[in-house]
Design an enzyme around this catalytic site. Structure first.
Site, short mmCIF file in Angstrom:
data_model
loop_
_atom_site.label_atom_id
_atom_site.label_comp_id
_atom_site.label_asym_id
_atom_site.label_seq_id
_atom_site.Cartn_x
_atom_site.Cartn_y
_atom_site.Cartn_z
N HIS A 17 0.81 -1.22 0.00
CA HIS A 17 0.00 0.00 0.00
C HIS A 17 0.85 1.28 0.00
CE1 HIS A 17 -3.41 -2.57 1.20
NE2 HIS A 17 -2.61 -3.08 2.12
C1 BDR Z 1 -2.42 0.77 5.60
O1 BDR Z 1 -2.58 0.28 6.92
C2 BDR Z 1 -1.36 -0.14 7.44
O2 BDR Z 1 -1.51 -1.36 8.09
C3 BDR Z 1 -0.38 -0.19 6.28
O3 BDR Z 1 0.92 0.16 6.72
C4 BDR Z 1 -0.93 0.85 5.34
O4 BDR Z 1 -0.46 2.14 5.64
C5 BDR Z 1 -3.19 -0.12 4.64
O5 BDR Z 1 -4.54 -0.16 4.99
#
Ligand code: BDR
Ligand code: CA
Length: 349
Positions: A274
């Protein structure tokens, strides 16, 4: 496939996140070049995918990394700060200052993602200790000073809960004009990942996200709709390990841990990176296709808490008197994204 086929024959059914076919917009986020690197602050809760995003920034001459500030999110903020220091050390960037920020949300409960990232935030990845320490001034003061001192506006990539960014905007409203862009990972047009309604970073501090989306600062929302297309698999982890470097080993361990969790939790053989998508958007002009949306954050305490309500339908926006307040990521080329990440790690020590 016949309608009467068994669920096994049908395979997984993917819900379409939106019926509105968003018209591709012209990106509003700046993009750095080798000749004119974009000054960048990463505000992060490292975090498996945060760690890969920081690596991408460290290796990319298109951005000039001014600082990494930390926020409680995936793990407790003390772990996140230690991870930031150690990652920068491994990536050969002890020159980048780190400052610790908010331990938890402005209001409401502390939400963590340790079941995905482990208690440490980086799974079981071994990160050698760093010789550096966090700056005593703290995240918000460091960001404020860098914004005030920079000769040109600074981009910020918030890739954790938005608590620090909301505090910065509230404490230093005049500095909003010094922010070139907020290219944030968070939210979703469609389904959430932490609840059916909400993505983790927004659910972890909806009030802060509300402040940010109402701020008038130019925003790109890199949400789940696009990040779920930015995938690595076991062969990517193998390629990272085969680089034979310390950074490649770390990236491979981060990826393997995330791949194990993805398999356990949802039976998938891929991990979504992400946070690296938010950084990549500031490095490559045409990697992420975006469309303009009005994004509102649900701050109620019902089942939709933390939802990003994304409206891009022109006639509805006109009727409601709304104008778009964010570019929202829609499409990314998975192959190009993977190559960008692997090439970046090939340049790290
Ligand atoms: C986001 O949530 C976190 O767990 C990850 O690092 C990312 O920023 C994805 O939903
Ligand atoms: Ca994150």
């Amino acid at each position: 496939m016949s309608a009467g086929a068994s669920p096994d024959e049908r395979g997984p059914l993917r819900a379409v996140p939106t019926f509105h076919p968003a018209a591709a917009g012209v990106r509003t986020a700046p993009v750095g070049t080798r000749e004119r690197p974009l000054p960048l602050i990463i505000d992060s809760d490292p975090g498996l995918d945060d760690a890969l995003a920081i690596g991408l920034a460290c290796a990319s001459p298109e951005v000039r990394l001014l600082a990494v500030t930390t926020v409680g999110g995936n793990a407790d903020v003390a772990h996140c700060t230690e991870n930031a220091l150690r990652l920068l050390h491994a990536y050969g960037r002890d020159d980048v200052p780190v400052a610790e920020g908010a331990p938890g949300a402005l209001l409401g409960d502390v939400v963590r993602a340790t079941e995905v990232h482990g208690v440490s935030g980086v799974g079981d990845t071994h990160l050698p200790t760093a010789p550096t320490a966090p700056r005593p001034e703290g995240a918000v003061a460091l960001m404020a000073r860098l914004l005030a001192e920079s000769p040109e506006p600074v981009a910020i990539a918030p890739i954790g809960p938005l608590t620090n960014i909301a505090l910065l905007l509230r404490a230093h409203p005049r500095l909003a004009a010094r922010i070139a862009h907020l290219c944030l990972m968070g939210g979703s047009i469609g389904e959430g990942n932490t609840t059916a309604a909400a993505e983790f970073n927004i659910l972890a501090d909806p009030e802060a996200a509300d402040v940010v989306f109402r701020s008038g600062v130019p925003i790109t929302m890199v949400g789940l709709d696009v990040t779920h297309q930015a995938l690595l698999d076991r062969s990517s982890a193998r390629a990272l390990r085969e680089l034979g470097t310390a950074s490649g080993r770390i990236a491979a361990e981060l990826a393997d841990y995330a791949l194990d969790r993805a398999l356990e939790r949802s039976g998938t053989a891929t991990m979504a990176v992400h946070d690296a998508v938010a950084v990549a958007h500031l490095i490559v002009p045409d990697l992420v296709a975006v469309a303009p949306y009005h994004v509102a954050v649900e701050t109620g305490h019902g089942p939709a808490r933390g939802r990003t309500v994304c409206d891009g339908l022109p006639h509805r926006l006109r009727r409601l008197g709304l104008v778009p307040n964010a570019d929202v990521g829609i499409v990314i080329d998975r192959g190009r994204f993977e190559r960008l990440l692997l090439d970046a790690y090939a340049r790290l020590p």
